[in-house]
Design a protein around this motif. Sequence first.
Motif, PDB file in Angstrom:
ATOM      1  N   PHE A 192       0.918  -1.265  -0.028  1.00 27.65           N
ATOM      2  CA  PHE A 192      -0.009  -0.099  -0.052  1.00 27.65           C
ATOM      3  C   PHE A 192       0.809   1.273  -0.041  1.00 27.65           C
ATOM      4  CE2 PHE A 192      -3.756  -2.443   1.451  1.00 27.65           C
ATOM      5  CZ  PHE A 192      -4.686  -2.116   0.537  1.00 27.65           C
ATOM      6  N   SER A 193       1.967   1.352   0.700  1.00 30.84           N
ATOM      7  CA  SER A 193       2.981   2.240   0.781  1.00 30.84           C
ATOM      8  C   SER A 193       3.376   2.818  -0.570  1.00 30.84           C
ATOM      9  CB  SER A 193       3.972   2.450   1.744  1.00 30.84           C
ATOM     10  OG  SER A 193       4.725   1.230   1.612  1.00 30.84           O
ATOM     11  N   ASN A 194       3.977   1.486  -1.269  1.00 27.46           N
ATOM     12  CA  ASN A 194       4.342   1.568  -2.587  1.00 27.46           C
ATOM     13  C   ASN A 194       3.531   2.078  -3.827  1.00 27.46           C
ATOM     14  OD1 ASN A 194       6.943   0.810  -1.693  1.00 27.46           O
ATOM     15  ND2 ASN A 194       6.701  -1.250  -2.424  1.00 27.46           N
ATOM     16  N   MET A 195       1.970   1.592  -3.376  1.00 22.32           N
ATOM     17  CA  MET A 195       0.894   2.141  -4.386  1.00 22.32           C
ATOM     18  C   MET A 195       0.940   3.618  -4.584  1.00 22.32           C
ATOM     19  SD  MET A 195      -0.631  -0.672  -5.642  1.00 22.32           S
ATOM     20  CE  MET A 195      -2.171   0.100  -5.964  1.00 22.32           C
ATOM     21  N   LYS A 196       1.274   4.405  -3.575  1.00 16.33           N
ATOM     22  CA  LYS A 196       1.195   5.965  -3.593  1.00 16.33           C
ATOM     23  C   LYS A 196       1.864   6.241  -4.997  1.00 16.33           C
ATOM     24  CE  LYS A 196       0.668   6.415   1.612  1.00 16.33           C
ATOM     25  NZ  LYS A 196       1.221   7.023   2.552  1.00 16.33           N
ATOM     26  N   TYR A 197       2.886   5.741  -5.170  1.00 14.84           N
ATOM     27  CA  TYR A 197       3.638   6.239  -6.056  1.00 14.84           C
ATOM     28  C   TYR A 197       3.552   5.540  -7.775  1.00 14.84           C
ATOM     29  CZ  TYR A 197       5.731   7.615  -2.035  1.00 14.84           C
ATOM     30  OH  TYR A 197       6.231   8.479  -0.573  1.00 14.84           O
ATOM     31  N   THR A 198       2.632   4.790  -7.639  1.00 14.78           N
ATOM     32  CA  THR A 198       2.394   3.994  -8.883  1.00 14.78           C
ATOM     33  C   THR A 198       1.273   4.992  -9.670  1.00 14.78           C
ATOM     34  OG1 THR A 198       0.385   2.833  -8.111  1.00 14.78           O
ATOM     35  CG2 THR A 198       2.701   1.873  -8.154  1.00 14.78           C
ATOM     36  N   PHE A 199       1.139   4.833 -11.059  1.00 18.09           N
ATOM     37  CA  PHE A 199       0.070   5.478 -11.739  1.00 18.09           C
ATOM     38  C   PHE A 199      -1.247   4.759 -11.660  1.00 18.09           C
ATOM     39  CE2 PHE A 199       4.013   6.786 -14.351  1.00 18.09           C
ATOM     40  CZ  PHE A 199       3.817   7.900 -13.739  1.00 18.09           C
ATOM     41  N   GLN A 200      -2.151   5.539 -10.874  1.00 18.34           N
ATOM     42  CA  GLN A 200      -3.602   4.853 -10.641  1.00 18.34           C
ATOM     43  C   GLN A 200      -4.775   5.716 -11.200  1.00 18.34           C
ATOM     44  OE1 GLN A 200      -4.214   4.903  -6.343  1.00 18.34           O
ATOM     45  NE2 GLN A 200      -1.996   4.472  -6.058  1.00 18.34           N
ATOM     46  N   LYS A 201      -4.076   6.943 -11.756  1.00 20.37           N
ATOM     47  CA  LYS A 201      -5.320   7.630 -12.470  1.00 20.37           C
ATOM     48  C   LYS A 201      -4.846   8.102 -13.758  1.00 20.37           C
ATOM     49  CE  LYS A 201      -5.966  10.082  -8.070  1.00 20.37           C
ATOM     50  NZ  LYS A 201      -6.104  11.217  -7.222  1.00 20.37           N
ATOM     51  N   VAL A 202      -5.794   7.830 -14.847  1.00 15.64           N
ATOM     52  CA  VAL A 202      -5.729   8.052 -16.331  1.00 15.64           C
ATOM     53  C   VAL A 202      -6.718   8.724 -16.753  1.00 15.64           C
ATOM     54  CG1 VAL A 202      -5.469   6.594 -18.336  1.00 15.64           C
ATOM     55  CG2 VAL A 202      -4.706   5.815 -16.151  1.00 15.64           C
ATOM     56  N   GLY A 203      -6.247   9.730 -17.736  1.00 19.48           N
ATOM     57  CA  GLY A 203      -7.299  10.576 -18.336  1.00 19.48           C
ATOM     58  C   GLY A 203      -6.767  10.500 -20.045  1.00 19.48           C
ATOM     59  N   LEU A 204      -7.580  10.054 -20.974  1.00 22.04           N
ATOM     60  CA  LEU A 204      -7.375  10.165 -22.330  1.00 22.04           C
ATOM     61  C   LEU A 204      -8.134  10.975 -23.222  1.00 22.04           C
ATOM     62  CD1 LEU A 204      -5.415   8.906 -24.569  1.00 22.04           C
ATOM     63  CD2 LEU A 204      -7.238   6.870 -24.661  1.00 22.04           C
ATOM     64  N   VAL A 205      -7.619  11.741 -23.895  1.00 21.07           N
ATOM     65  CA  VAL A 205      -8.504  12.337 -24.982  1.00 21.07           C
ATOM     66  C   VAL A 205      -8.075  12.297 -26.247  1.00 21.07           C
ATOM     67  CG1 VAL A 205      -9.618  14.708 -25.426  1.00 21.07           C
ATOM     68  CG2 VAL A 205      -9.069  14.328 -23.024  1.00 21.07           C
ATOM     69  N   LYS A 206      -8.709  11.850 -27.177  1.00 20.68           N
ATOM     70  CA  LYS A 206      -8.426  11.880 -28.554  1.00 20.68           C
ATOM     71  C   LYS A 206      -9.066  12.828 -29.454  1.00 20.68           C
ATOM     72  CE  LYS A 206      -8.171   7.813 -30.696  1.00 20.68           C
ATOM     73  NZ  LYS A 206      -8.687   6.561 -31.193  1.00 20.68           N
ATOM     74  N   TYR A 207      -8.140  13.465 -30.199  1.00 23.88           N
ATOM     75  CA  TYR A 207      -8.616  14.540 -30.951  1.00 23.88           C
ATOM     76  C   TYR A 207      -7.930  14.774 -32.391  1.00 23.88           C
ATOM     77  CZ  TYR A 207      -4.436  16.897 -29.352  1.00 23.88           C
ATOM     78  OH  TYR A 207      -3.236  17.209 -28.840  1.00 23.88           O
ATOM     79  N   ASP A 208      -8.355  15.680 -33.351  1.00 23.87           N
ATOM     80  CA  ASP A 208      -7.740  15.999 -34.415  1.00 23.87           C
ATOM     81  C   ASP A 208      -7.011  17.245 -34.242  1.00 23.87           C
ATOM     82  OD1 ASP A 208      -8.945  13.926 -35.874  1.00 23.87           O
ATOM     83  OD2 ASP A 208     -10.976  15.177 -36.386  1.00 23.87           O
ATOM     84  N   ALA A 209      -5.688  17.104 -34.352  1.00 27.00           N
ATOM     85  CA  ALA A 209      -4.765  18.070 -34.067  1.00 27.00           C
ATOM     86  C   ALA A 209      -4.804  19.159 -35.138  1.00 27.00           C
ATOM     87  CB  ALA A 209      -3.322  17.826 -34.161  1.00 27.00           C
ATOM     88  N   PHE A 210      -5.280  18.639 -36.639  1.00 29.47           N
ATOM     89  CA  PHE A 210      -5.150  19.688 -37.459  1.00 29.47           C
ATOM     90  C   PHE A 210      -6.385  19.553 -38.325  1.00 29.47           C
ATOM     91  CE2 PHE A 210      -0.623  18.654 -36.520  1.00 29.47           C
ATOM     92  CZ  PHE A 210       0.037  20.158 -36.489  1.00 29.47           C
ATOM     93  N   ASN A 211      -7.099  20.493 -39.049  1.00 26.98           N
ATOM     94  CA  ASN A 211      -8.421  20.286 -39.653  1.00 26.98           C
ATOM     95  C   ASN A 211      -8.256  19.493 -40.915  1.00 26.98           C
ATOM     96  OD1 ASN A 211      -9.478  22.093 -38.023  1.00 26.98           O
ATOM     97  ND2 ASN A 211      -9.202  23.894 -39.139  1.00 26.98           N
ATOM     98  N   GLU A 212      -6.862  19.320 -41.630  1.00 25.35           N
ATOM     99  CA  GLU A 212      -7.060  18.521 -42.595  1.00 25.35           C
ATOM    100  C   GLU A 212      -6.925  17.067 -42.324  1.00 25.35           C
ATOM    101  OE1 GLU A 212      -2.742  19.605 -41.796  1.00 25.35           O
ATOM    102  OE2 GLU A 212      -4.552  20.684 -42.098  1.00 25.35           O
ATOM    103  N   MET A 213      -6.544  16.723 -41.260  1.00 22.21           N
ATOM    104  CA  MET A 213      -6.324  15.378 -40.769  1.00 22.21           C
ATOM    105  C   MET A 213      -7.858  14.972 -40.112  1.00 22.21           C
ATOM    106  SD  MET A 213      -3.304  14.410 -41.547  1.00 22.21           S
ATOM    107  CE  MET A 213      -3.268  12.992 -40.509  1.00 22.21           C
ATOM    108  N   GLY A 214      -8.438  13.733 -40.190  1.00 25.37           N
ATOM    109  CA  GLY A 214      -9.440  13.203 -39.728  1.00 25.37           C
ATOM    110  C   GLY A 214      -8.960  11.834 -38.843  1.00 25.37           C
ATOM    111  N   GLY A 215      -9.792  11.204 -38.138  1.00 25.93           N
ATOM    112  CA  GLY A 215      -9.671  10.095 -37.427  1.00 25.93           C
ATOM    113  C   GLY A 215      -9.194  10.212 -36.267  1.00 25.93           C
ATOM    114  N   LYS A 216      -8.989  11.218 -35.545  1.00 22.44           N
ATOM    115  CA  LYS A 216      -8.612  11.737 -34.247  1.00 22.44           C
ATOM    116  C   LYS A 216      -7.403  10.656 -33.764  1.00 22.44           C
ATOM    117  CE  LYS A 216     -13.056  12.861 -32.400  1.00 22.44           C
ATOM    118  NZ  LYS A 216     -14.243  12.859 -31.431  1.00 22.44           N
ATOM    119  N   LEU A 217      -6.403  11.009 -34.608  1.00 22.73           N
ATOM    120  CA  LEU A 217      -5.143  10.014 -34.332  1.00 22.73           C
ATOM    121  C   LEU A 217      -4.486  10.814 -33.317  1.00 22.73           C
ATOM    122  CD1 LEU A 217      -4.175   9.330 -38.036  1.00 22.73           C
ATOM    123  CD2 LEU A 217      -5.237   8.074 -36.439  1.00 22.73           C
ATOM    124  N   SER A 218      -4.555  11.910 -33.061  1.00 25.08           N
ATOM    125  CA  SER A 218      -3.820  12.644 -31.989  1.00 25.08           C
ATOM    126  C   SER A 218      -4.475  12.410 -30.409  1.00 25.08           C
ATOM    127  CB  SER A 218      -3.676  14.187 -32.076  1.00 25.08           C
ATOM    128  OG  SER A 218      -3.190  14.607 -33.523  1.00 25.08           O
TER     129      SER A 218
END
Length: 166
Positions: A83-109
Amino acid sequence: MISEYLGIDSDYIVIGLAALVLILIIVMIVNAAKMHSLKKAYNNFMTGKDAKNLEDTILKRLDQVEQLMDSNEKNEKNINRIFSNMKYTFQKVGLVKYDAFNEMGGKLSFSLALLSQTNDGFIINAMHSREGCYTYIKEIIDGNSVITLSEEEQEALDTALNSNKK
C-alpha cells in the motif's frame, strides 16, 4: 428407647436398616460400574487414535497456530508495504483523442494523463500530422502543470483527477 417411645418393634427397625444397607450396596455397585466406564472412556480419549497422545495433538495444533500467527504478521507487513508503494504508482488515467489539424481526420492525436495517488505524474501529448507525429510531455505536480496546458491536455488531466472519485 426409641422403639418403645415410637411403639415400633425392634425387628422392623433391623429389617428396615438391612434394606437400606442393601439399597446402598446396589447404588455403590452401579456407581462402580459407571466409574469403570468413565475411566475406560477417559483412557481412550487420552490415548487417542492410532496410539496418538492427546498432548502430542494439542502441542502440534499450538505449533500450527503459532506458524499461522507468524505468517499473518508477515502478510500484514507485506500488505502495508504494498500500500505504501502504491502511492507512487500511476492509478489515475485520463485520455482524450482529437484531431490536431483540420485537414487530418480519424482523431489520431491524443493527450494521455497518468497520475499517482498524490496527483503527481505527467501528460503525454501526441500530435499527428501529414509530416509526422510530434510527442510532448509535461510534468504534473500535485495536480498542476508549470507549463500552460492545451484544451485537450487540460481535459485529460481533469479526467484523471476525477477518475477515482466514483
